[in-house]
Scaffold this active site. Structure first.
Site, PDB file in Angstrom:
ATOM      1  N   GLU A  25     -51.029  -0.129 -14.185  1.00 36.18           N
ATOM      2  CA  GLU A  25     -50.035   0.954 -14.086  1.00 36.18           C
ATOM      3  C   GLU A  25     -49.390   1.174 -15.239  1.00 36.18           C
ATOM      4  O   GLU A  25     -48.939   2.269 -15.599  1.00 36.18           O
ATOM      5  CB  GLU A  25     -49.055   0.577 -12.806  1.00 36.18           C
ATOM      6  CG  GLU A  25     -48.130   1.716 -12.664  1.00 36.18           C
ATOM      7  CD  GLU A  25     -47.243   1.425 -11.291  1.00 36.18           C
ATOM      8  OE1 GLU A  25     -47.781   1.676 -10.025  1.00 36.18           O
ATOM      9  OE2 GLU A  25     -46.039   1.128 -11.451  1.00 36.18           O
ATOM     10  N   SER A  30     -44.827  -3.373 -11.496  1.00 30.68           N
ATOM     11  CA  SER A  30     -46.100  -3.438 -10.787  1.00 30.68           C
ATOM     12  C   SER A  30     -47.034  -3.367 -11.856  1.00 30.68           C
ATOM     13  O   SER A  30     -47.084  -2.440 -12.566  1.00 30.68           O
ATOM     14  CB  SER A  30     -46.293  -2.259  -9.701  1.00 30.68           C
ATOM     15  OG  SER A  30     -45.511  -2.448  -8.652  1.00 30.68           O
ATOM     16  N   ARG A  83     -47.390   8.250  -8.312  1.00 27.82           N
ATOM     17  CA  ARG A  83     -47.132   7.653  -9.480  1.00 27.82           C
ATOM     18  C   ARG A  83     -47.974   8.543 -10.601  1.00 27.82           C
ATOM     19  O   ARG A  83     -48.576   7.884 -11.606  1.00 27.82           O
ATOM     20  CB  ARG A  83     -47.858   6.347  -9.692  1.00 27.82           C
ATOM     21  CG  ARG A  83     -47.335   5.386  -8.462  1.00 27.82           C
ATOM     22  CD  ARG A  83     -45.777   5.147  -8.518  1.00 27.82           C
ATOM     23  NE  ARG A  83     -45.417   4.178  -7.462  1.00 27.82           N
ATOM     24  CZ  ARG A  83     -44.845   4.442  -6.136  1.00 27.82           C
ATOM     25  NH1 ARG A  83     -44.582   5.665  -6.137  1.00 27.82           N
ATOM     26  NH2 ARG A  83     -44.678   3.559  -5.453  1.00 27.82           N
TER      27      ARG A  83
END
Ligand code: NAP
Length: 340
Positions: free
Chosen positions: A336, A240, A163
């Site tokens: 995130e 998320s 990520r």
């Protein structure tokens, strides 16, 4: 060419209220270049906005928001082994994946139904069910907004991680240095299903499928996501909300002894990934609200806006969850989404 004082609440999937001082919906690279050198806009803060699905707006934005609306899906090339498939930055990611499958160019099926735009995919190297965009990414085309010049980033230049990418690491996603205009994926002609991810394998077994086709893989992923993840139209959210923490093998082993059942996934570099959703669930925050926001009842990792939330509400819940996880597990959860 641009507008002023534009409400962004419908342009972020968490639907937080905020205004952009300057705003432009960008339909072409030429328009983007013209905006970058516009005398009223030169030197101002910039932010490149895609689908707004990984974004937390902390307040009004003084500067220019560039909403990437560039559209194009095409076969950019082909060799004996691969199809090279291009998407302009403003293409909806999920529509793009479906289209590649319809054309008979599989590979991206595990990434079905991820919200956001194709242009945003490399920035956080979107991933799901054991596959990352970086597994297939070939080239990123961008406009250097400071220099007003087009440029290209190879897969190696992008320095993708979990990520993570060069774009994020350098803070370019916040500083508006580059606007990604087009991405090209390299999809192998010899396709094989990537079905090792536990939940996905179980879904295929449930459906009685032992040798899945690309379409069946996509259908299984879509079924899983629809079952667990909130529909943003009903529960506004930013996907998320916390990253899965990656810790040392020693720390993970000690934590596993103290907390039997702790899910642990070994990374290629020997460190261990923990499941943030599991940690949140253990502290009792799954399905619990604080004011108008809460951690979603079917998937603890997703923060949902139950109506009328402000950034302050998000901040309060973020702090409460992080404190609970730190106190119980000694793990520092990191959000995130991008905070703007
Ligand atoms: P899950 O299956 O409940 O698993 C929880 C976590 O454990 C996941 O985050 C996953 O990490 C990890 N995990 C599970 N099995 C694994 C395996 N075989 N190998 C390595 N790691 C494993 O996860 P979920 O929350 O329902 O999400 C399913 C997938 O969709 C995940 O891959 C997740 O990343 C992705 N997803 C992403 C977003 C987003 O906003 N970025 C939102 C929803 C779901 P990974 O996350 O590294 O896979």
């Amino acid at each position: 060419m641009f507008q002023t004082q534009i409400d962004l609440s419908a342009r972020n999937t968490l639907t937080l209220p905020a205004r952009a001082e300057f705003f432009a919906a960008v339909d072409s690279v030429e328009q983007l270049a013209a905006l970058a050198r516009h005398p009223d806009l030169v030197g101002r803060r910039r932010f490149v906005l895609g689908g707004g699905s990984n974004l937390v707006l902390t307040g009004d934005f003084s500067g220019l928001v560039l909403h990437m609306n560039l559209k194009e899906k095409s076969l950019a090339g082909e060799d004996g082994e691969h199809y090279y498939v291009a998407a302009a930055a403003g293409e909806n990611w999920s529509d793009f994946v479906r289209w590649t499958l319809e054309q008979g160019w599989p590979g991206l099926e595990n990434l079905s139904l991820i919200p956001g735009t194709a242009g945003a995919a490399p920035i956080q190297n979107i991933g799901a069910y054991g596959v990352e965009a970086g597994d297939f990414l070939h080239l990123v085309e961008a406009l250097d907004l400071d220099a007003g010049r087009p440029c290209k980033f190879s897969i190696d230049d992008c320095a993708l991680g979990y990520r993570e990418s060069l774009f994020k690491r350098e803070g370019w996603h916040l500083s508006g240095r580059y606007a990604i205009t087009r991405v090209i994926f390299r999809l192998p002609k010899r396709w094989r299903p990537r079905a090792a991810y536990g939940e996905l394998a179980a879904e295929l077994v449930r459906a009685g499928i032992s040798q899945p086709t690309p379409g069946e893989m996509a259908a299984a992923v879509i079924a899983l996501r629809q079952r667990k993840l909130p529909d943003p139209a009903e529960f506004p959210n930013a996907g998320s909300f916390f990253q899965n923490p990656i810790v040392s093998a020693e720390f993970a082993a000690a934590l596993g002894e103290a907390h039997p059942g702790l899910p642990r996934y070994r990374e290629a570099d020997g460190r261990v990934k923990l499941a943030a959703g599991w940690l949140i669930e253990q502290t009792g925050w799954k399905g619990r609200n604080l004011g108008p926001v809460g951690m979603y009842e079917k998937q603890a990792l997703v923060l949902v806006n139950r109506g009328g939330a402000t950034f302050r509400d998000v901040q309060n819940l973020t702090r409460a969850v992080r404190e609970a996880i730190l106190a119980r597990f000694g793990v520092n959860l990191v959000p995130e989404p991008v905070f703007l």
